[in-house]
Write a protein that holds these residues in place. Structure first.
Motif, PDB file in Angstrom:
ATOM      1  N   TRP A  29      21.416 -30.076  26.389  1.00 10.34           N
ATOM      2  CA  TRP A  29      20.878 -31.413  26.640  1.00 10.34           C
ATOM      3  C   TRP A  29      21.541 -32.453  25.738  1.00 10.34           C
ATOM      4  O   TRP A  29      21.942 -33.516  26.196  1.00 10.34           O
ATOM      5  CB  TRP A  29      19.365 -31.412  26.452  1.00 10.34           C
ATOM      6  CG  TRP A  29      18.770 -32.774  26.569  1.00 10.34           C
ATOM      7  CD1 TRP A  29      18.203 -33.506  25.582  1.00 10.34           C
ATOM      8  CD2 TRP A  29      18.715 -33.586  27.747  1.00 10.34           C
ATOM      9  NE1 TRP A  29      17.791 -34.718  26.061  1.00 10.34           N
ATOM     10  CE2 TRP A  29      18.092 -34.796  27.394  1.00 10.34           C
ATOM     11  CE3 TRP A  29      19.133 -33.414  29.057  1.00 10.34           C
ATOM     12  CZ2 TRP A  29      17.875 -35.822  28.303  1.00 10.34           C
ATOM     13  CZ3 TRP A  29      18.911 -34.443  29.955  1.00 10.34           C
ATOM     14  CH2 TRP A  29      18.299 -35.623  29.584  1.00 10.34           C
ATOM     15  N   HIS A  30      21.667 -32.147  24.462  1.00 14.47           N
ATOM     16  CA  HIS A  30      22.272 -33.101  23.538  1.00 14.47           C
ATOM     17  C   HIS A  30      23.741 -33.346  23.868  1.00 14.47           C
ATOM     18  O   HIS A  30      24.237 -34.457  23.711  1.00 14.47           O
ATOM     19  CB  HIS A  30      22.124 -32.615  22.096  1.00 14.47           C
ATOM     20  CG  HIS A  30      20.717 -32.620  21.619  1.00 14.47           C
ATOM     21  ND1 HIS A  30      20.305 -31.892  20.530  1.00 14.47           N
ATOM     22  CD2 HIS A  30      19.608 -33.257  22.075  1.00 14.47           C
ATOM     23  CE1 HIS A  30      19.010 -32.083  20.344  1.00 14.47           C
ATOM     24  NE2 HIS A  30      18.567 -32.903  21.276  1.00 14.47           N
ATOM     25  N   GLY A  31      24.448 -32.317  24.325  1.00 15.83           N
ATOM     26  CA  GLY A  31      25.830 -32.511  24.754  1.00 15.83           C
ATOM     27  C   GLY A  31      25.921 -33.374  26.000  1.00 15.83           C
ATOM     28  O   GLY A  31      26.820 -34.204  26.142  1.00 15.83           O
ATOM     29  N   PHE A  32      24.983 -33.176  26.914  1.00 13.30           N
ATOM     30  CA  PHE A  32      24.981 -33.936  28.164  1.00 13.30           C
ATOM     31  C   PHE A  32      24.722 -35.420  27.918  1.00 13.30           C
ATOM     32  O   PHE A  32      25.348 -36.281  28.532  1.00 13.30           O
ATOM     33  CB  PHE A  32      23.931 -33.357  29.116  1.00 13.30           C
ATOM     34  CG  PHE A  32      23.818 -34.090  30.415  1.00 13.30           C
ATOM     35  CD1 PHE A  32      24.839 -34.048  31.340  1.00 13.30           C
ATOM     36  CD2 PHE A  32      22.687 -34.825  30.712  1.00 13.30           C
ATOM     37  CE1 PHE A  32      24.746 -34.734  32.547  1.00 13.30           C
ATOM     38  CE2 PHE A  32      22.579 -35.508  31.907  1.00 13.30           C
ATOM     39  CZ  PHE A  32      23.611 -35.465  32.819  1.00 13.30           C
ATOM     40  N   ILE A  33      23.799 -35.721  26.998  1.00 11.33           N
ATOM     41  CA  ILE A  33      23.455 -37.124  26.742  1.00 11.33           C
ATOM     42  C   ILE A  33      24.295 -37.719  25.612  1.00 11.33           C
ATOM     43  O   ILE A  33      24.017 -38.833  25.148  1.00 11.33           O
ATOM     44  CB  ILE A  33      21.957 -37.293  26.430  1.00 11.33           C
ATOM     45  CG1 ILE A  33      21.589 -36.578  25.134  1.00 11.33           C
ATOM     46  CG2 ILE A  33      21.100 -36.850  27.594  1.00 11.33           C
ATOM     47  CD1 ILE A  33      20.207 -36.924  24.621  1.00 11.33           C
ATOM     48  N   PHE A  34      25.334 -37.019  25.178  1.00 13.78           N
ATOM     49  CA  PHE A  34      26.159 -37.471  24.066  1.00 13.78           C
ATOM     50  C   PHE A  34      26.647 -38.910  24.204  1.00 13.78           C
ATOM     51  O   PHE A  34      26.514 -39.679  23.255  1.00 13.78           O
ATOM     52  CB  PHE A  34      27.350 -36.527  23.870  1.00 13.78           C
ATOM     53  CG  PHE A  34      28.422 -37.100  22.997  1.00 13.78           C
ATOM     54  CD1 PHE A  34      28.259 -37.141  21.627  1.00 13.78           C
ATOM     55  CD2 PHE A  34      29.575 -37.634  23.545  1.00 13.78           C
ATOM     56  CE1 PHE A  34      29.238 -37.684  20.815  1.00 13.78           C
ATOM     57  CE2 PHE A  34      30.561 -38.174  22.743  1.00 13.78           C
ATOM     58  CZ  PHE A  34      30.390 -38.207  21.368  1.00 13.78           C
ATOM     59  N   PRO A  35      27.224 -39.343  25.343  1.00 10.78           N
ATOM     60  CA  PRO A  35      27.747 -40.719  25.401  1.00 10.78           C
ATOM     61  C   PRO A  35      26.673 -41.777  25.147  1.00 10.78           C
ATOM     62  O   PRO A  35      26.895 -42.734  24.412  1.00 10.78           O
ATOM     63  CB  PRO A  35      28.313 -40.852  26.819  1.00 10.78           C
ATOM     64  CG  PRO A  35      28.481 -39.464  27.302  1.00 10.78           C
ATOM     65  CD  PRO A  35      27.470 -38.629  26.594  1.00 10.78           C
ATOM     66  N   ILE A  36      25.507 -41.573  25.720  1.00  7.67           N
ATOM     67  CA  ILE A  36      24.422 -42.537  25.549  1.00  7.67           C
ATOM     68  C   ILE A  36      23.895 -42.486  24.116  1.00  7.67           C
ATOM     69  O   ILE A  36      23.688 -43.520  23.486  1.00  7.67           O
ATOM     70  CB  ILE A  36      23.301 -42.268  26.567  1.00  7.67           C
ATOM     71  CG1 ILE A  36      23.848 -42.476  27.980  1.00  7.67           C
ATOM     72  CG2 ILE A  36      22.085 -43.131  26.302  1.00  7.67           C
ATOM     73  CD1 ILE A  36      23.005 -41.910  29.066  1.00  7.67           C
ATOM     74  N   ALA A  37      23.707 -41.267  23.597  1.00  2.56           N
ATOM     75  CA  ALA A  37      23.208 -41.117  22.228  1.00  2.56           C
ATOM     76  C   ALA A  37      24.179 -41.718  21.218  1.00  2.56           C
ATOM     77  O   ALA A  37      23.764 -42.308  20.224  1.00  2.56           O
ATOM     78  CB  ALA A  37      22.961 -39.647  21.920  1.00  2.56           C
ATOM     79  N   TRP A  38      25.473 -41.590  21.475  1.00  3.94           N
ATOM     80  CA  TRP A  38      26.465 -42.146  20.550  1.00  3.94           C
ATOM     81  C   TRP A  38      26.380 -43.670  20.515  1.00  3.94           C
ATOM     82  O   TRP A  38      26.405 -44.270  19.450  1.00  3.94           O
ATOM     83  CB  TRP A  38      27.867 -41.692  20.938  1.00  3.94           C
ATOM     84  CG  TRP A  38      28.907 -42.263  20.049  1.00  3.94           C
ATOM     85  CD1 TRP A  38      29.111 -41.991  18.736  1.00  3.94           C
ATOM     86  CD2 TRP A  38      29.868 -43.254  20.413  1.00  3.94           C
ATOM     87  NE1 TRP A  38      30.152 -42.739  18.253  1.00  3.94           N
ATOM     88  CE2 TRP A  38      30.638 -43.525  19.265  1.00  3.94           C
ATOM     89  CE3 TRP A  38      30.160 -43.924  21.578  1.00  3.94           C
ATOM     90  CZ2 TRP A  38      31.677 -44.443  19.267  1.00  3.94           C
ATOM     91  CZ3 TRP A  38      31.189 -44.837  21.580  1.00  3.94           C
ATOM     92  CH2 TRP A  38      31.946 -45.086  20.428  1.00  3.94           C
ATOM     93  N   ILE A  39      26.261 -44.293  21.681  1.00  4.34           N
ATOM     94  CA  ILE A  39      26.155 -45.755  21.732  1.00  4.34           C
ATOM     95  C   ILE A  39      24.874 -46.217  21.048  1.00  4.34           C
ATOM     96  O   ILE A  39      24.892 -47.157  20.251  1.00  4.34           O
ATOM     97  CB  ILE A  39      26.240 -46.253  23.194  1.00  4.34           C
ATOM     98  CG1 ILE A  39      27.647 -46.001  23.740  1.00  4.34           C
ATOM     99  CG2 ILE A  39      25.860 -47.718  23.295  1.00  4.34           C
ATOM    100  CD1 ILE A  39      27.796 -46.218  25.218  1.00  4.34           C
ATOM    101  N   VAL A  40      23.765 -45.531  21.323  1.00  4.88           N
ATOM    102  CA  VAL A  40      22.500 -45.913  20.695  1.00  4.88           C
ATOM    103  C   VAL A  40      22.572 -45.703  19.185  1.00  4.88           C
ATOM    104  O   VAL A  40      22.054 -46.504  18.410  1.00  4.88           O
ATOM    105  CB  VAL A  40      21.327 -45.126  21.317  1.00  4.88           C
ATOM    106  CG1 VAL A  40      20.037 -45.344  20.557  1.00  4.88           C
ATOM    107  CG2 VAL A  40      21.156 -45.516  22.779  1.00  4.88           C
TER     108      VAL A  40
END
Length: 102
Positions: free
Chosen positions: A44-55
């Motif tokens: 899950w954390h790998g999948f949402i990586f782009p969004i989590a990185w921007i946030v």
């Protein structure tokens, strides 16, 4: 190619590899809590990586990687999430089909 000339190069590469293995860290199995993120949260954390990185650029309490985690399985899940499901899954291949018209 002269094997005497390649021997110092091979020894230098092996020596560098040996020095890099000294950087590998290990922790005891008892140091990881049973509730630590595992494979599925890693996916899950790998999948949402782009969004989590921007946030994470704007919010100090958001991180792109869970620490502590359960180690290798979390890392593997994170890899699967990024490469197969997330940003690494995007393909830039173009398929061109030529048809002969008579």
């Amino acid at each position: 190619m002269n094997s005497a000339a390649t021997r110092p190069r091979l020894l230098a590469i092996l020596g560098a590899a040996l020095l890099l293995t000294a950087c590998a860290a290990q922790q005891s199995g008892g140091a990881v809590a049973e509730t630590a993120p595992g494979f599925w949260l890693g996916v899950w954390h790998g999948f949402i990586f782009p969004i989590a990185w921007i946030v994470s650029l704007f919010v100090d309490t958001v991180a792109i990687y869970a620490v502590p985690n359960n180690g290798g399985w979390y890392d593997f899940g994170y890899f699967v999430g990024i490469v197969f499901l997330g940003v690494g899954a995007r393909s830039s291949k173009k398929v061109v089909v030529y048809r002969n018209r008579r």
